[in-house]
Scaffold this motif. Structure first.
Motif, PDB file in Angstrom:
ATOM      1  N   ASP A  22       9.434  33.874  50.838  1.00 53.09           N
ATOM      2  CA  ASP A  22      10.202  33.231  49.783  1.00 53.09           C
ATOM      3  C   ASP A  22       9.505  32.038  49.155  1.00 53.09           C
ATOM      4  N   SER A  23       8.697  31.321  49.933  1.00 52.25           N
ATOM      5  CA  SER A  23       8.163  30.061  49.412  1.00 52.25           C
ATOM      6  C   SER A  23       6.672  29.875  49.636  1.00 52.25           C
ATOM      7  N   SER A  24       5.992  30.883  50.177  1.00 45.79           N
ATOM      8  CA  SER A  24       4.569  30.739  50.485  1.00 45.79           C
ATOM      9  C   SER A  24       3.730  31.692  49.649  1.00 45.79           C
ATOM     10  N   VAL A  41      -0.738  29.216  52.025  1.00 45.85           N
ATOM     11  CA  VAL A  41      -0.196  27.972  51.472  1.00 45.85           C
ATOM     12  C   VAL A  41       1.317  28.035  51.607  1.00 45.85           C
ATOM     13  N   GLN A  42       1.879  27.192  52.440  1.00 46.56           N
ATOM     14  CA  GLN A  42       3.314  27.234  52.711  1.00 46.56           C
ATOM     15  C   GLN A  42       4.071  26.245  51.827  1.00 46.56           C
ATOM     16  N   GLY A  43       5.281  26.625  51.430  1.00 49.13           N
ATOM     17  CA  GLY A  43       6.141  25.748  50.660  1.00 49.13           C
ATOM     18  C   GLY A  43       5.758  25.593  49.210  1.00 49.13           C
ATOM     19  N   VAL A  44       4.746  26.350  48.764  1.00 43.39           N
ATOM     20  CA  VAL A  44       4.238  26.151  47.405  1.00 43.39           C
ATOM     21  C   VAL A  44       5.200  26.657  46.343  1.00 43.39           C
ATOM     22  N   ARG A  45       6.064  27.619  46.715  1.00 43.80           N
ATOM     23  CA  ARG A  45       6.971  28.209  45.740  1.00 43.80           C
ATOM     24  C   ARG A  45       8.372  27.608  45.802  1.00 43.80           C
ATOM     25  N   SER A  46       8.529  26.576  46.602  1.00 39.50           N
ATOM     26  CA  SER A  46       9.829  25.911  46.658  1.00 39.50           C
ATOM     27  C   SER A  46      10.003  25.028  45.439  1.00 39.50           C
ATOM     28  N   SER A  52       3.640  20.853  41.582  1.00 40.03           N
ATOM     29  CA  SER A  52       2.393  20.282  42.074  1.00 40.03           C
ATOM     30  C   SER A  52       1.424  21.357  42.541  1.00 40.03           C
ATOM     31  N   LYS A  53       1.630  21.881  43.735  1.00 37.15           N
ATOM     32  CA  LYS A  53       0.660  22.809  44.313  1.00 37.15           C
ATOM     33  C   LYS A  53       0.517  24.104  43.520  1.00 37.15           C
ATOM     34  N   MET A  75      -5.754  33.556  58.973  1.00 40.15           N
ATOM     35  CA  MET A  75      -6.020  32.910  57.691  1.00 40.15           C
ATOM     36  C   MET A  75      -6.183  31.403  57.849  1.00 40.15           C
ATOM     37  N   HIS A  76      -7.053  30.860  57.012  1.00 36.63           N
ATOM     38  CA  HIS A  76      -7.230  29.417  56.972  1.00 36.63           C
ATOM     39  C   HIS A  76      -6.027  28.780  56.268  1.00 36.63           C
ATOM     40  N   ARG A  77      -5.928  27.463  56.399  1.00 34.59           N
ATOM     41  CA  ARG A  77      -4.896  26.687  55.720  1.00 34.59           C
ATOM     42  C   ARG A  77      -5.538  25.446  55.123  1.00 34.59           C
TER      43      ARG A  77
END
Length: 245
Positions: A22-24, A41-46, A52-53, A75-77
């Protein structure tokens, strides 16, 4: 747990991004330090991250980042990520953004190695800057990019051009006589190929092409690429490119 992570700094070019949950999202980058890599990338779609991101991960955007590498995760972060080149024109000019989409997809389809290639990376990074700042000749940029990218993919023209030469796609050579097989560029296309080999990116406006000539040369280049790398046929943004140019 924290001890399992290693941090590293790098620069990257966004090749492709894909929604995850939902948000990554998963972002594929060409990096200077790790070759091609995938990042979660977590939280990017919130709602909080949208302004920003999310804006950072558009096709061909250049990034500076601090990465997190863990033996426990595939996966890298990112620990930190920000723009590496402040783009003035690509996001706001449909011609440049269309070319950027095409360039990113070509690299996404064709560059698979996870080993760093400094020469390739520097070429792509500098190409992003050139596309953003070029005053004239933007309509020829994708052709110049494809011709010169072949240098790093292993099938750059292997000899000097002479007037009225053909170009043998199989051999990667200019030849004086028409090859016996159909995989060749006729003299007009071979001359254009040499023009783009020799042309400085800042002088692209000097190669005068109309829409039909530009489309024909793109088809010739795609045949050249297709003989050496079949994955070029999967590039979907070619159709959009042809509509714009």
């Amino acid at each position: 747990m924290a001890g399992t992570f290693r941090t590293y700094k790098g620069h990257g070019i966004v090749l492709h991004s894909l929604k995850y949950g939902d948000s990554s999202m998963v972002v594929h980058l060409l990096t200077d330090v790790r070759g091609r890599q995938s990042y979660m990338v977590q939280g990017v779609r919130s709602g909080r991250g949208r302004g920003s991101k999310l804006a950072l991960f558009q096709p061909l955007f250049a990034l500076e980042f601090e990465g997190l590498d863990s033996t426990r995760q595939q996966m890298h972060r990112f620990k930190e990520v920000q723009s590496g080149i402040i783009l003035q024109h690509i996001p706001f000019d449909v011609r440049r953004s269309t070319i950027a989409l095409f360039m990113a997809e070509v690299l996404y389809r064709l560059v698979r190695e996870s080993e760093p290639d400094p020469l390739l990376f520097d070429f792509v990074w500098e190409s992003v800057g050139a596309l953003d700042t070029l005053d004239e000749g933007v309509a020829n940029f994708h052709l110049w990019f494809l011709v010169n990218l072949s240098r790093f993919l292993g099938f750059f023209p292997g000899n000097r051009y002479r007037a009225d030469d053909w170009f043998d796609i199989r051999e990667g050579q200019y030849v004086s006589l028409r090859p016996s097989h159909p995989m060749a560029m006729e003299p007009a296309m071979a001359r254009l190929l040499n023009d783009f080999v020799e042309c400085d990116v800042r002088c692209l406006a000097e190669i005068g092409l109309n829409r039909g000539q530009r489309s024909a040369f793109l088809e010739a280049l795609l045949s050249y690429y297709g003989y050496h790398l079949d994955a070029i046929h999967a590039v979907q943004s070619v159709r959009i490119l042809q509509e714009v140019f």
